[in-house]
Design an enzyme around this catalytic site. Sequence first.
Site, PDB file in Angstrom:
ATOM      1  N   GLY A   1       0.776  -1.234   0.000  1.00  0.00           N
ATOM      2  CA  GLY A   1       0.000   0.000   0.000  1.00  0.00           C
ATOM      3  C   GLY A   1       0.803   1.278   0.000  1.00  0.00           C
TER       4      GLY A   1
ATOM      5  CG  ASN B   1       2.286   3.423  -5.701  1.00  0.00           C
ATOM      6  OD1 ASN B   1       2.774   4.520  -5.924  1.00  0.00           O
ATOM      7  ND2 ASN B   1       2.839   2.295  -6.115  1.00  0.00           N
TER       8      ASN B   1
ATOM      9  CG  MET C   1      -0.642  -7.923  -7.140  1.00  0.00           C
ATOM     10  SD  MET C   1       0.265  -6.907  -8.324  1.00  0.00           S
ATOM     11  CE  MET C   1       1.227  -8.155  -9.134  1.00  0.00           C
TER      12      MET C   1
ATOM     13  CG  ASN D   1      -2.423  -0.685 -13.689  1.00  0.00           C
ATOM     14  OD1 ASN D   1      -2.443  -0.848 -12.471  1.00  0.00           O
ATOM     15  ND2 ASN D   1      -1.641  -1.404 -14.471  1.00  0.00           N
TER      16      ASN D   1
ATOM     17  CG  HIS E   1       3.255  -1.692 -15.705  1.00  0.00           C
ATOM     18  ND1 HIS E   1       2.929  -2.920 -15.174  1.00  0.00           N
ATOM     19  CD2 HIS E   1       4.335  -1.885 -16.481  1.00  0.00           C
ATOM     20  CE1 HIS E   1       3.788  -3.823 -15.632  1.00  0.00           C
ATOM     21  NE2 HIS E   1       4.655  -3.225 -16.429  1.00  0.00           N
TER      22      HIS E   1
END
Length: 192
Positions: A13, A15, A91, A108, A110
């Site tokens: 967590g 982010n 995920m 998203n 990445h």
Amino acid sequence: MTKRLAVFASGTGTNFSALNQAIKDRQIPAEIVLLVCDHEQAPVVQRARVAQIQTLIVDFHAYPTKAAAEEQILQKLKASQVEAILLAGYMRIVGPTLLRGYPHRILNLHPALLPNFPGRHGVEDALAAGVRETGVTVHFIDAGVDTGEIIAQRVVPINTDDTVTSLATRIHAAEHDLYPTVLQRLIDEGVF
């Protein structure tokens, strides 16, 4: 008007916390109103508790299908008046139920410069490939794996002595800055 957001996360967590803090520090007109997590013991759940953000834990094994689990999530998102979804270390591949419920409203983050190194191991794959740089990508999601429209990228150089840990640390720092910057831009441009 403050945009109501949900963050989907599966792990530590960092982010999630960086987004929540940046929203406050930068006065981004948004609020994370819900964390959706697929692992009850994930550290991000405790981060949400500390931040006093409501959490929905979804055990996908408790549903007959992925669509049934996503329908449950969708109902909670709608009840919480969520306007957009930010994936932050989630995920799981988002399925058609959520894609239809939030068209062009799911982002998203990445840890690579897409289209290079999609999938779960972007940092490891970049190191193994011997490239000189990698980075971070923020993109809209679609039905593929890391194939959605790219919104922004930031380059992170790879040093000759980098390990997965040292490179991941610099990538996380880039993520923590880029994701809220993109969020602010999308709100300013009226996309969200």
